[in-house]
Design a protein around this motif. Structure first.
Motif, PDB file in Angstrom:
ATOM      1  N   GLN A  37     128.287  72.014  30.157  1.00 43.87           N
ATOM      2  CA  GLN A  37     127.905  71.809  31.558  1.00 43.87           C
ATOM      3  C   GLN A  37     128.958  71.034  32.339  1.00 43.87           C
ATOM      4  N   THR A  38     129.731  70.200  31.658  1.00 49.89           N
ATOM      5  CA  THR A  38     130.854  69.543  32.328  1.00 49.89           C
ATOM      6  C   THR A  38     131.844  70.590  32.826  1.00 49.89           C
ATOM      7  N   ILE A  39     132.133  71.575  31.993  1.00 45.56           N
ATOM      8  CA  ILE A  39     133.069  72.637  32.379  1.00 45.56           C
ATOM      9  C   ILE A  39     132.492  73.456  33.526  1.00 45.56           C
ATOM     10  N   MET A  40     131.224  73.863  33.391  1.00 43.10           N
ATOM     11  CA  MET A  40     130.613  74.704  34.429  1.00 43.10           C
ATOM     12  C   MET A  40     130.526  73.979  35.767  1.00 43.10           C
ATOM     13  N   ASP A  41     130.118  72.718  35.728  1.00 42.37           N
ATOM     14  CA  ASP A  41     129.998  71.984  36.986  1.00 42.37           C
ATOM     15  C   ASP A  41     131.371  71.686  37.569  1.00 42.37           C
ATOM     16  N   GLY A  42     132.345  71.411  36.700  1.00 42.02           N
ATOM     17  CA  GLY A  42     133.700  71.184  37.201  1.00 42.02           C
ATOM     18  C   GLY A  42     134.228  72.395  37.942  1.00 42.02           C
ATOM     19  N   LEU A  43     134.010  73.591  37.385  1.00 45.71           N
ATOM     20  CA  LEU A  43     134.444  74.823  38.052  1.00 45.71           C
ATOM     21  C   LEU A  43     133.689  75.029  39.357  1.00 45.71           C
ATOM     22  N   THR A  44     132.378  74.797  39.319  1.00 50.24           N
ATOM     23  CA  THR A  44     131.560  75.005  40.510  1.00 50.24           C
ATOM     24  C   THR A  44     132.001  74.087  41.645  1.00 50.24           C
ATOM     25  N   ARG A  45     132.208  72.825  41.349  1.00 53.29           N
ATOM     26  CA  ARG A  45     132.623  71.885  42.387  1.00 53.29           C
ATOM     27  C   ARG A  45     134.035  72.216  42.882  1.00 53.29           C
ATOM     28  N   LEU A  78     140.807  65.169  44.146  1.00 54.11           N
ATOM     29  CA  LEU A  78     141.296  65.838  42.934  1.00 54.11           C
ATOM     30  C   LEU A  78     140.386  65.548  41.735  1.00 54.11           C
ATOM     31  N   LEU A  79     139.882  64.342  41.667  1.00 56.54           N
ATOM     32  CA  LEU A  79     139.049  63.927  40.539  1.00 56.54           C
ATOM     33  C   LEU A  79     137.603  64.380  40.661  1.00 56.54           C
ATOM     34  N   HIS A  80     137.174  64.710  41.868  1.00 54.94           N
ATOM     35  CA  HIS A  80     135.744  64.938  42.088  1.00 54.94           C
ATOM     36  C   HIS A  80     135.119  65.986  41.168  1.00 54.94           C
ATOM     37  N   PRO A  81     135.737  67.146  40.919  1.00 59.62           N
ATOM     38  CA  PRO A  81     135.068  68.112  40.031  1.00 59.62           C
ATOM     39  C   PRO A  81     134.779  67.571  38.639  1.00 59.62           C
ATOM     40  N   ILE A  82     135.542  66.577  38.205  1.00 57.29           N
ATOM     41  CA  ILE A  82     135.358  66.030  36.861  1.00 57.29           C
ATOM     42  C   ILE A  82     134.453  64.805  36.879  1.00 57.29           C
ATOM     43  N   ILE A  83     134.697  63.879  37.796  1.00 56.39           N
ATOM     44  CA  ILE A  83     133.882  62.656  37.866  1.00 56.39           C
ATOM     45  C   ILE A  83     133.282  62.565  39.273  1.00 56.39           C
ATOM     46  N   PRO A  84     132.154  63.229  39.505  1.00 56.86           N
ATOM     47  CA  PRO A  84     131.636  63.386  40.871  1.00 56.86           C
ATOM     48  C   PRO A  84     131.028  62.136  41.490  1.00 56.86           C
ATOM     49  N   PHE A  85     130.411  61.277  40.673  1.00 57.45           N
ATOM     50  CA  PHE A  85     129.647  60.173  41.252  1.00 57.45           C
ATOM     51  C   PHE A  85     130.551  59.067  41.804  1.00 57.45           C
ATOM     52  N   ILE A  86     131.457  58.575  40.983  1.00 61.58           N
ATOM     53  CA  ILE A  86     132.314  57.482  41.432  1.00 61.58           C
ATOM     54  C   ILE A  86     133.210  57.943  42.580  1.00 61.58           C
ATOM     55  N   THR A  87     133.633  59.184  42.547  1.00 60.55           N
ATOM     56  CA  THR A  87     134.504  59.679  43.617  1.00 60.55           C
ATOM     57  C   THR A  87     133.737  59.792  44.932  1.00 60.55           C
ATOM     58  N   GLU A  88     132.480  60.206  44.873  1.00 61.63           N
ATOM     59  CA  GLU A  88     131.663  60.258  46.098  1.00 61.63           C
ATOM     60  C   GLU A  88     131.486  58.859  46.671  1.00 61.63           C
ATOM     61  N   GLU A  89     131.153  57.908  45.808  1.00 60.33           N
ATOM     62  CA  GLU A  89     130.924  56.539  46.258  1.00 60.33           C
ATOM     63  C   GLU A  89     132.171  55.955  46.922  1.00 60.33           C
ATOM     64  N   LEU A  90     133.320  56.119  46.315  1.00 57.89           N
ATOM     65  CA  LEU A  90     134.548  55.543  46.850  1.00 57.89           C
ATOM     66  C   LEU A  90     135.034  56.312  48.081  1.00 57.89           C
ATOM     67  N   TRP A  91     134.889  57.627  48.045  1.00 60.11           N
ATOM     68  CA  TRP A  91     135.371  58.452  49.166  1.00 60.11           C
ATOM     69  C   TRP A  91     134.634  58.126  50.459  1.00 60.11           C
TER      70      TRP A  91
END
Length: 945
Positions: free
Chosen positions: A55-63, A747-760
């Protein structure tokens, strides 16, 4: 400043917001589509490491593709899991002293649906914990009200096209479950057993016999022949002769078949086609009878059932009364005893064998001749197909052509060989199961046994011209309904916008173990009913194993729950969780011991982002992974590093001039130009990695850029520019800090979505780049090669060389971190604008450019080749006595290590007998120690001169 990094807090907040605002849903105003189907997990299941990886791979591709501007749809759902679900509910009823037979089919199914509503959503909630941005408004269940009529429609059409039939064939039979099972539900377990060597007397000469070796003496009751290899000279004279089948009085022929291995065992093989898959094929070639000797509970029948290969019943016969009603293993003991009593048992040898067992019950699977429904793999349909390049092909041909033509690509490509091997040896698919939970087969029978396949009982009665029909009690194999997922989830048989936009889907992400059971069958069904392939790419990922490379198993105590990694769990709670409800309770001590060894202090909180980064870092093409907690710790540290770096940037930019006014002058240093240029290269590398499914390369590139280049280099250099630069330089530095960071987060968001959303949400407005309400809707960064300045790269390389040289010099002189000293640099004027950075990065009081270094100094000199062989000297007052004592101590330590290594290498026979890699390692270490000793001796000589 930001609050302390708290993964749980930001994960819950952002996921609720994303889902509530419908960000996961497709946008049909976008022209290009990206679609992906979730391999539906069992409704009984909970998240495991394989799911987390997948699911990490699938969600990374989707994002990634959503940020690229695609009309993106990730379709989630769960599988009704016929066997697993029925077992779960039956066990719950058993705890209440109730059996499903007491309830009856209708009441039992009501209980299953109740369970599904109460407990069936566990795994989809856990998917949300993983940050999966699936379109939950499209969530399906393979037995829901939408899917049920589609499954019926497909079955009826296939039957009408001559591709579904009912017949008596050999299948995997689980005597405990009382149903046929697929190969995927059978585990081969290595066990210690016996090989019984049995005498089969020659009918013409009863005093002579051939010896047949078998691991299953109980099946000899159903023997129809003994086979030998046609070129085996030992038995050539017996081919066509009759043997007396022990304990039965029947005679069976000796036949010749190349299936027999001359050099294995005695070279004589008993043929029992109704109870062995290989024997079934041998018997078919020789047109033997099929003699079934077991009932559906694997007990010996009183009367053998006899059939031909067309499934037609023939005259049966009585089996020996002594065995009737015995369980197969009790019958084995009795038969062996009787053989020994009649001097027909030649010998018994220990034998290691692979025993097939049901993965749900642990019972030994029995090959059983039963009446089942099958899908014909090699027959061509008699009409009813859509116009396409696949029209007129058999289902197997369609699946083969889809891959051979390149319409479906496997990644890595080597999995095509596995696919083709299965397809080239394909057998008709047994799709019926003797269960109550599942899609009931849409077939009805009249009192004469005539069968009518229809979409409803009313339609069946119309076909029969009579009422009072009885429906087939069997249900469909779970894989049948899941094979329809590519189109059953998009509105088929209607022509919907979803079907047009998302079929074929872009990629299927799955494991290798279901290439045949699911991947091939989806290709068959989708090409047959829609004329299109179900997906363009099939990305096959490896299996997640433990840190030692072992398969994760609850009974081995090495299973890791991804949610425990996300939330953390103390050792006591972990032990309770792992030892409760074990399928084999006797394994509890072993599980406890393994748990205490792996997690002596429990599992710390990692958070979803760190777990996802870890999983993505392992996602190289097709390779199985050994999960290592050290790597997960490293990526948790990476998340902290990103958080702290953002905090630094915010502290230095908040309420400051950050260049939002484009008219204000800017002054880019070579350091700014370097980080901006490197960012362009990283953007291109990461995009290529996502495009080619190389998540491991994407994570490696981003980790190294963020940690090493942005944090460890640019931020440290930016501090100097902010402290010492002119207003234009300061403005430019702040703008660069912010804008590079903002791009990093995207660039990082597809892999680590939560922290990147918070900081962005904080960073993007400060640099004027908040173009969307969420980072997941912001554009994915696109490289601009024109921003790459080669001259800046060259200057940065020189600066890095200078820093490294100074650090080496400090180490060589043994200067502690608290000791600061001035630096003299002998080099060209081009180094002048670099020296201001050195004090901050190398703990100097100052860095000064000189025409020539002082002569006759005791201090060592470093040469920086990157700076055209510039010479560097630290002006440190050296205490000769103390420094000599330190160097002598170091020399003594090095000499001891050298003596030990030399003794090891000079030991007679060591270099010849030891593994080559160890010898090379020792030699390399010796060379390194020798080099260090030479440097220490040179410094001592200089001090003493």
């Amino acid at each position: 400043m930001l609050n302390k990094y708290n993964p749980a807090e930001i994960e819950a907040k952002h996921y609720r917001n994303w889902e509530a605002k419908g960000y996961f849903q497709p946008d049909f105003s976008r022209s290009e589509s990206f679609a992906i189907q979730l391999p539906p997990p069992n409704v009984t299941g909970t998240l495991h490491m394989g799911h987390a990886f997948n699911q990490t791979i699938m969600d990374g591709l989707t994002r990634y593709y959503r940020m690229k501007g695609c009309n993106t749809c990730w379709v989630p759902g769960t599988d009704h899991a016929g066997i697993a679900t029925q077992i779960v509910v039956e066990r719950q009823l058993a705890e209440q002293g109730i059996s499903r037979h007491e309830l009856g089919r209708e009441k039992f199914l009501e209980k299953v649906w109740q369970w599904k509503e109460q407990s069936g959503g566990t795994i989809t909630e856990q998917m949300r914990r993983m940050g999966c941005s699936a379109d939950w408004s499209r969530e399906y269940f393979t037995m829901d009200d939408v899917r049920a009529p589609i499954v019926t429609e497909v079955f009826v059409r296939l039957f009408e096209q001559g591709l579904i039939y009912r017949g008596k064939r050999l299948v995997n039979w689980d005597p405990v479950l009382g149903t046929a099972v697929s190969d995927l539900e059978v585990e081969s377990v290595e066990e210690q057993g016996s090989m019984w060597h049995i005498r089969y007397p020659i009918a013409e000469r009863p005093s002579e016999s051939v010896i047949v070796a078998t691991t299953r003496p109980e099946t000899l009751l159903g023997d129809v022949a003994v086979a030998v290899h046609p070129e085996d000279e030992r038995y050539a004279h017996l081919i066509g002769k009759e043997l007396v089948l022990p304990l039965t009085g029947r005679t069976i022929p000796v036949i010749a078949d190349e299936y027999v291995e001359k050099d294995f065992g005695t070279g004589c093989v008993k043929i029992t086609p109704a109870h062995d898959f290989n024997d079934y094929e041998v018997g078919k070639r020789h047109n033997t009878r099929l003699i079934n000797v077991f009932d559906l509970e694997a007990k010996v029948l009183a009367d053998a059932e006899v059939f031909n290969y067309q499934g037609e019943a023939q005259a049966g016969f009585r089996l020996p009364e002594a065995y009737a009603g015995l369980d197969r293993f009790a019958a084995r003991k009795q038969i062996v005893a009787d053989l020994e009593a009649q001097n027909l048992l030649a010998e018994v040898k220990p034998h290691t064998l692979m025993t097939p067992k049901g993965d749900r019950t642990g019972s030994v699977i029995e090959p059983m001749l039963t009446s089942q429904w099958f899908v014909a793999m090699s027959a061509t349909p008699n009409g009813g197909e859509p116009e396409s390049e696949f029209k007129g092909m058999s289902l197997a041909q369609k699946a083969k052509h889809a891959v051979d033509s390149g319409a479906v690509k496997f990644i890595p490509e080597n999995w095509v060989n596995t696919y083709n091997q299965w397809m080239n040896n394909i057998q008709d698919w047994c799709i019926s199961r003797q269960l109550w939970w599942g899609h009931q087969i849409p077939a009805w029978y009249d009192s004469d046994g005539h069968c009518y396949v229809a979409r409803s009982q009313e339609e069946a009665e119309k076909l029969a011209g009579k009422t009072g029909l009885v429906r087939d009690e069997d249900v469909l194999d779970t894989w049948f309904s899941s094979a329809l997922v590519p189109f059953s989830t998009l509105g088929w048989p209607s022509e919907t916008p979803e079907l047009k936009a998302f079929l074929p889907s872009s990629v299927l992400v799955t494991g290798y173990e279901i290439i045949f059971f699911w991947v091939a069958r989806m290709i068959m069904m989708t090409t047959h009913f829609t004329g299109q392939v179900p997906f363009k790419d099939v990305y096959i990922h490896g299996m997640v194993r433990d840190h030692e490379g072992k398969k994760m198993s609850k009974s081995e105590g090495n299973v890791i729950d991804p949610v425990d990694l996300i939330d953390g769990i103390d050792l006591e709670s972990l032990l309770v969780k792992r030892t409760t409800g074990l399928r084999r309770p006797e394994k509890a001590p072993q599980v406890k011991k393994a748990t205490e060894k792996l997690f002596p202090e429990g599992i710390p909180v990692f958070g979803t982002d760190a777990l996802r980064f870890t999983m993505a870092s392992y996602a190289s093409l097709g390779r199985s992974i050994n999960f290592d907690f050290k790597r997960a710790e490293g990526y948790r540290n990476f998340c902290n590093k990103l958080w702290n770096a953002t905090n630094f940037v915010l502290m230095n930019t908040e309420n400051q001039d950050c260049g939002l006014d484009e008219s204000a002058p800017r002054a880019y240093t070579f350091v700014d130009q370097w980080i901006i240029g490197r960012l362009q290269q990283v953007e291109a590398e990461v995009a290529t990695a996502f495009d080619t499914y190389r998540f491991d390369l994407a994570t490696q590139t981003l980790y190294e850029f963020v940690w090493n280049e942005y944090c460890d280099w640019y931020i440290e250099l930016a501090k100097v520019q902010i402290q010492t630069g002119c207003p234009a330089t300061q403005r430019t530095t702040r703008a660069t800090l912010l804008r590079v960071l903002e791009v990093i987060l995207r660039l990082l968001h597809p892999i680590i979505p939560f922290i990147t959303e918070e900081l962005w949400q904080t960073v993007a407005p400060m640099c004027g780049r908040k173009t969307a309400d969420s980072i997941m809707l912001a554009p994915f960064p696109k490289a601009d090669p024109e921003k790459i300045a080669p001259a800046a790269f060259e200057k940065m390389s020189v600066l890095q060389g200078l820093v490294e040289s100074v650090r080496n010099l400090r180490g060589e002189m043994g200067l502690g971190p608290g000791v600061k000293a001035p630096l003299l640099v002998e080099g060209g004027e081009e180094l002048a604008d670099m020296l201001k950075y050195l004090p901050a990065l190398t703990r100097l009081t100052e860095a000064k450019l000189v025409d020539k270094l002082p002569e006759g100094e005791d201090a060592p000199v470093a040469v920086c080749q990157a700076a055209r062989n510039a010479r560097l000297m630290l002006k440190v007052e050296i205490d000769k006595e103390a420094e000599t004592a330190r160097l002598n101590k170091e020399a003594e330590k090095l000499q001891k290590a050298l003596d030990k290594l030399n003794a090891k290498l000079s030991k007679p026979g060591y270099t010849e007998k030891a593994p080559a890699h160890l010898v090379e390692k020792d030699k390399a270490e010796l060379a390194d120690l020798t080099d260090k000793m030479a440097k220490v001796e040179a410094q001592l000589a200089k001090l003493q001169s």
